[in-house]
Structures are given as structure tokens and as C-alpha cells.
Design a protein around this motif. Structure first.
Motif, PDB file in Angstrom:
ATOM      1  N   ASN A 102      57.757  20.611  30.893  1.00 49.57           N
ATOM      2  CA  ASN A 102      56.964  21.591  31.619  1.00 49.57           C
ATOM      3  C   ASN A 102      57.953  22.527  32.299  1.00 49.57           C
ATOM      4  O   ASN A 102      58.681  22.127  33.209  1.00 49.57           O
ATOM      5  N   ASP A 120      48.521  23.021  27.386  1.00 48.14           N
ATOM      6  CA  ASP A 120      49.734  23.601  26.805  1.00 48.14           C
ATOM      7  C   ASP A 120      50.597  22.508  26.183  1.00 48.14           C
ATOM      8  O   ASP A 120      51.093  22.636  25.052  1.00 48.14           O
ATOM      9  N   THR A 160      57.817  27.020  22.204  1.00 51.68           N
ATOM     10  CA  THR A 160      57.031  27.050  23.438  1.00 51.68           C
ATOM     11  C   THR A 160      55.551  27.276  23.154  1.00 51.68           C
ATOM     12  O   THR A 160      55.170  27.835  22.123  1.00 51.68           O
ATOM     13  N   MET A 161      54.740  26.847  24.107  1.00 49.67           N
ATOM     14  CA  MET A 161      53.313  27.163  24.134  1.00 49.67           C
ATOM     15  C   MET A 161      52.915  27.209  25.607  1.00 49.67           C
ATOM     16  O   MET A 161      52.995  26.194  26.302  1.00 49.67           O
ATOM     17  N   GLY A 162      52.530  28.385  26.084  1.00 53.20           N
ATOM     18  CA  GLY A 162      52.276  28.525  27.509  1.00 53.20           C
ATOM     19  C   GLY A 162      53.527  28.133  28.286  1.00 53.20           C
ATOM     20  O   GLY A 162      54.630  28.603  28.012  1.00 53.20           O
ATOM     21  N   ALA A 176      53.059  24.797  33.159  1.00 49.50           N
ATOM     22  CA  ALA A 176      52.310  24.335  31.987  1.00 49.50           C
ATOM     23  C   ALA A 176      51.052  23.581  32.398  1.00 49.50           C
ATOM     24  O   ALA A 176      51.049  22.827  33.370  1.00 49.50           O
ATOM     25  N   THR A 177      49.990  23.806  31.660  1.00 46.01           N
ATOM     26  CA  THR A 177      48.814  22.943  31.774  1.00 46.01           C
ATOM     27  C   THR A 177      48.989  21.781  30.803  1.00 46.01           C
ATOM     28  O   THR A 177      49.838  21.817  29.899  1.00 46.01           O
TER      29      THR A 177
END
Length: 321
Positions: free
Chosen positions: A283, A291, A267-269, A287-288
Motif C-alpha cells: 500500500n 485496489d 500499480t492499481m490505485g 490504497a483501498t
């Protein structure tokens, strides 16, 4: 082929004028333009990831003639990007400069022209194309059932799945250039390679002719059902995703490389590598686009460290960071 649609008339017997939404003046005169032009148009709701910024301008043309007239007036002075279903796309959080062209219903027709040839609007979905082919007894286009997106994107990216790709079926396509010039390009001129064509940037694919062969509708339908079931079982179709993230390297599978690098579930953000299929990112809710793209770059870094294979993005990334 590709005749402009009938012009709807208002109560005065005139073609309705362009609907313009936004505080600033339009980039061109909209007198006589019949489509919808929106300034600072949010794109997150139009892409599968449900993330990203706005288009400086979003133009939804009324038909082919309307699009030609609009782009002719634009004269190539602003960048142009076509948007289909947004299924294989990251729109960066800073938005997309210039004009985004979204092809709607007038560009989504699919017609049987005989000799096992379908004429498909650039906005037609893969499901509609394959279903029309099935009903007409045209085999060889079942693979489009397995690709989320529209004909315009398939043509540009040489979309493919389940052993076939657009290069195997395309006869030619009609495109409108950013300056409004319309051209018919044979498949040979597109220099197709794996998930790539030489179609000029900013060219909008408004239609394509696809060649199939004689087939039995029942057998074609059964193959389409098999493809649909395979996708359902192996891909995170119920999630906010962007389709296959990376191209398969020669002789290898991207998902296997990602898995071997320990990235399953990473994961990231608010972005995550899918647990179900590791060549998909999802997402998870908030999420952006930063991200999502950042997670993809981290996956690429880890795969290279593990296997010395440099994965190439299949998902298109557009706009300002």
C-alpha cells in the motif's frame, strides 16, 4: 495447560463487566463477560496493509474462560473470525460480518514445558516463540522468526519459511469453536498440506504445543539472525504489505512467475507490486482493499496469460466487497 487467567477484581470485589462500545445492543448478553466488545470496529489499523472496513463486532476476551462464555452465548448464530497481527490478510472495504475475535496479552504467553516442548498462546508472535525456544536451548523453531504473525494463524495456515513449516513441529492445539465448545486437536487431525489445514471455519486457536529438539542457544540465535537478515534484504518490511501474496506452485517460485509476466512495480490505485520482491504487494499510501485485491487478480491474469500457471492466493481475503 491452557488454564484460564486470574480474574481481575474491581473495587467492589467483583469481576469487572464487559465494556461495550456501540449504539446498538450487543449480540448476546454481556453480563459477567469481562472482555471488550466494540461495534463497527475499524480494522484497517489492525492489519499490515492499513486498509479495509470495519468489523460488525470486535471482541477482545479477558482470558480463555471469558472467550468460551462469550462464544457459548453466541451459540454459533453469527460468523466468527479470529484476528492475529493481520499480517497476511486483506480486509475488504465493506467490512467483516459477525464477530471478529482478537486475542491479546492473556493469550500471548510462551512456556517451556520440558522435553523440548513449548506451550504457546494463540496470540504469541513468531518472534516470541523462536526467542523463547532459543533461550531454552530448543532447536527446530528458528523458522518462526521469519514469519510475521501469531501462533493461531500459523496453526491454521500451516505457516512456514526457510525449509520448515508448522506441520513439522505441532503436537496439538486447543481451539474454541464458534459455539463455545473447546477441543484439543492433534496435528494429524488437521490434514495439513501446503499453507492449508482442515481447521473448521470460525475455530479460534487459543494455544498450541510445539516440539523441538536439543540445541545450542548460540547456534539457534545465529540461525535466527541469518533468517532476520535474509528477510530484511529481500522483503519490503518497511512498507505497508501483507506478506507473500501467492502460494508457490509445485516446482516453481511465485515471485519468478510474477516477474516474468512483467508485473514488477505494477500499480492499481494506491496498490503496487513491490519492486524489491514481486510476490509482495504494498500500500503506497492511500490504497483501498479493492485496489490491493484487484491488483492481485490482475497479476494472476497476466501470469496465466504468460505461463499458463494459475496462481493461488496465500493472503487471506475476508469480508464484504
Amino acid at each position: 495447560m491452557n488454564q484460564a487467567g486470574d480474574h481481575a477484581l474491581n473495587d467492589n470485589g467483583r469481576a469487572p463487566s464487559c465494556e461495550v462500545e456501540g449504539a446498538l445492543a450487543a449480540p448476546v448478553s454481556t453480563d459477567g463477560i469481562r472482555g471488550k466488545l466494540t461495534q463497527n470496529a475499524p480494522l484497517a489499523k489492525l492489519v499490515w496493509f492499513k486498509a479495509g472496513g470495519a468489523a460488525d463486532w470486535l471482541f477482545e476476551p479477558a482470558d480463555k474462560a471469558d472467550l468460551i462464555e462469550f462464544l457459548d452465548r453466541l451459540g454459533g448464530n453469527l460468523p466468527v473470525m479470529a484476528l492475529g497481527l493481520g499480517s497476511n490478510l486483506i480486509v475488504r472495504d465493506g467490512g467483516v460480518p459477525g464477530v471478529v475475535v482478537r486475542l491479546g496479552k492473556p493469550f500471548s504467553r510462551v512456556e517451556d514445558h520440558g522435553d523440548h516442548v513449548l506451550v504457546c498462546g494463540g496470540g504469541a508472535s513468531g518472534i516470541l516463540v523462536s526467542s523463547t525456544a532459543r533461550d531454552a536451548g530448543i532447536a527446530g523453531l528458528e523458522f518462526l522468526r521469519g514469519i510475521p504473525g501469531t501462533v493461531g494463524g500459523f496453526v491454521r495456515m500451516n505457516g512456514g519459511a526457510y525449509g520448515r513449516e508448522v506441520a513439522d513441529a505441532l503436537i496439538d492445539c486447543d481451539v474454541i469453536m464458534p459455539d463455545g465448545q473447546c477441543h484439543t486437536l492433534p496435528a494429524a487431525d488437521l490434514a495439513y498440506t501446503y499453507r492449508h489445514s482442515s481447521l473448521p471455519e470460525g475455530a479460534v486457536v487459543i494455544s498450541a504445543r510445539l516440539q523441538g529438539s536439543a540445541g545450542d542457544p548460540a547456534e539457534i540465535g545465529a540461525e535466527m539472525d541469518r533468517i532476520a537478515e535474509a528477510r530484511e534484504n529481500s522483503q519490503p518490511l518497511r512498507s505497508k504489505t501483507g506478506g507473500s501474496t501467492f502460494k508457490n506452485p509445485e516446482g516453481k517460485k511465485a515471485w519468478q512467475l510474477v516477474d516474468d509476466a512483467g508485473c514488477r512495480g505494477l500499480t492499481m490505485g494506491g496498490a503496487q507490486v513491490s519492486e524489491k520482491h514481486t510476490n509482495f504487494m504494498i500500500n503506497t499510501g492511500d490504497a483501498t482493499s479493492a485496489d490491493i485485491e484487484g491488483l492481485g487478480e490482475e497479476v494472476r491474469r497476466r501470469v496465466y496469460a504468460q505461463s499458463r500457471v494459475e496462481l493461488e492466493w496465500e493472503i487471506q481475503r475476508v469480508g464484504r466487497p
